[in-house]
Design an enzyme around this catalytic site. Structure first.
Site, short mmCIF file in Angstrom:
data_model
loop_
_atom_site.label_atom_id
_atom_site.label_comp_id
_atom_site.label_asym_id
_atom_site.label_seq_id
_atom_site.Cartn_x
_atom_site.Cartn_y
_atom_site.Cartn_z
N GLY A 219 0.85 -1.31 -0.10
CA GLY A 219 0.10 0.03 -0.07
C GLY A 219 0.92 1.21 -0.06
N ASN A 220 0.30 2.23 0.31
CA ASN A 220 0.83 3.53 0.49
C ASN A 220 0.21 4.22 1.56
OD1 ASN A 220 -1.36 5.32 -0.72
ND2 ASN A 220 -0.93 3.92 -2.63
N HIS A 221 0.79 5.66 1.78
CA HIS A 221 0.45 6.46 3.01
C HIS A 221 -0.71 7.49 2.68
CE1 HIS A 221 3.71 4.97 5.23
NE2 HIS A 221 4.84 5.27 4.13
N SER A 222 -1.33 7.40 1.46
CA SER A 222 -2.49 8.36 1.03
C SER A 222 -3.55 8.01 1.97
CB SER A 222 -2.89 8.16 -0.37
OG SER A 222 -3.94 8.88 -0.38
#
Length: 412
Positions: A219-222
């Site tokens: 995933g990512n930090h958005s």
């Protein structure tokens, strides 16, 4: 972003008045200076002293004393914004007709600042033709009437008429303040003549999650906050809004009038955005989509193998579909985001050309103050007609600036 804003809250006589103190507290916590007006009926649900403690200022009522001799005129001159919460069917009717038979409605009648009404009533009253006509009449004047939520009503059954939660209403307040700044204090005029009125706008928000096994993902930090801000600005501008939410965005507060779709990974997002493509006038892909996914996710949790000396785990990745590039531009204005950590404008311009879209919004996520999960952003909006930079500001302000630029593109 509400620092130094002077906001009048008018509380009328509905059961949802018990939520008004929480709303006032949220406004004050956000930096606003608040004054309260109450109808006589509202005093049956909440005592004026509650608001006097919160605001450190007397409440304007029909019978009580007030520091200024003509309280409703003083507040009309003082206010940057007025919120009627809850707004009963009776108060909506009086506002529609321009009646001023008590301090609350007289204050409303004297106001020339932006006005927001937050209705709360029985579903049958909300759906009554008289109320429908009153709401339409108020909206024609450039004021905002927030759609109530559906749920369990005080009468003991389900229906549409519940007041949205205070934290949800706060999103509308922030969006209105942002629009007022973006359109140079002419928000009431732009709401009357909004080019987005009746348009169907789809916004994606948050970060996708690609499964490695049942408990882990790529995933990512958005956070989804930028997409949430865009959805609320679009709603206030009169659009029919669908917000496509990834797991990181699902718990963000949003007004009930925003339709939502939930997705988890890039392929689900691809499918939903294509479903929305044909009917949407504008699509804004604000979600941070994983470029790659695991080729074959494990059906069971991957365990460490203590019987070997291996300290590496190999996972094969395959490329996800390019959602934005695959969407049709026929009848749809496409906007993308380029979240970069270096050479931001160069990469954004290349993406604009490669994806064949109408506009791209570039931001530098390497900077903590404007990166993922932050409250602020700073962007450069790039189209075939040129580029415009929006300096660091609250994401709601940035969202309003983006829509102001889209309006310029669509209606030069």
């Amino acid at each position: 972003m509400l620092e130094n804003k002077q906001i009048v809250v008018i509380v009328t006589g509905g059961i949802a008045a018990y939520k008004a103190p929480d709303f006032v507290r949220l406004l004050i916590k956000s930096g606003a200076e608040v004054r309260v007006v109450m109808t006589e009926a509202a005093e049956q649900f909440v005592r004026p002293f509650t608001f006097e403690v919160l605001t450190k200022y007397p409440v304007l009522t029909d019978q009580g004393d007030y520091p200024e001799s003509i309280g409703h005129i003083h507040l009309a001159d003082w206010a940057d914004l007025v919120v009627v919460l809850p707004a009963t069917a009776n108060t909506l009717a009086k506002a529609s007709l321009g009646l001023g038979d008590n301090e609350a409605t007289a204050t409303l009648l004297a106001m020339d600042c932006p006005r927001i009404f937050v209705p709360a009533m029985n579903s049958k009253m909300w759906e009554n033709l008289a109320t429908v006509n009153n709401v339409n009449n108020i909206r024609k004047g450039g004021d905002i009437v927030i759609e109530p939520a559906s749920g369990f009503l005080a009468e003991g059954y389900e229906g549409k008429g519940r007041m949205p939660e205070p934290i949800e209403v706060l999103q509308a307040i922030k969006a209105l303040v942002a629009l007022d700044k973006a359109f140079n204090g002419q928000v009431k005029n732009i709401l009357k003549t909004s080019p987005f009125k009746g348009k169907k706008i789809a916004v994606s928000a948050g970060g996708t999650q690609e499964a490695i096994d049942p408990v882990r993902f790529i995933g990512n930090h958005s956070s989804g906050k930028m997409g949430l801000a865009l959805a609320h600005v679009a709603l206030l501008l009169g659009a029919e809004v669908t917000l496509v939410m990834t797991p990181t965005a699902r718990d963000l507060p949003h007004l009930p009038a925003i339709q939502t779709r939930q997705v988890k990974d890039a392929r689900q997002l691809y499918q939903v955005m294509h479903e929305l493509n044909e009917a949407s006038d504008i699509i804004i892909m604000a979600a941070a989509v994983s470029d790659y996914r695991v080729e074959t996710p494990s059906p069971e949790k991957i365990k460490k193998n203590k019987d070997t000396d291996q300290d590496h785990l190999q996972i094969n990745l395959v490329e996800n579909p390019d959602i934005l590039k695959s969407l049709s531009q026929e009848g749809t204005f496409l906007v993308g985001f380029a979240a970069e950590t270096n050479h931001v404008l160069d990469y954004a311009k290349k993406k604009l050309a490669a994806k064949g879209i109408d506009m791209i919004v570039a931001n530098d996520v390497s900077q903590q103050a404007i990166g993922f999960s932050s409250e602020d952003n700073a962007v450069t909006i790039i189209s075939q007609k040129g580029a415009k930079t929006l300096p660091q500001a609250d994401k709601m302000m940035i969202a309003a600036g983006i829509f102001a630029q889209i309006a310029q593109e669509l209606n030069p």
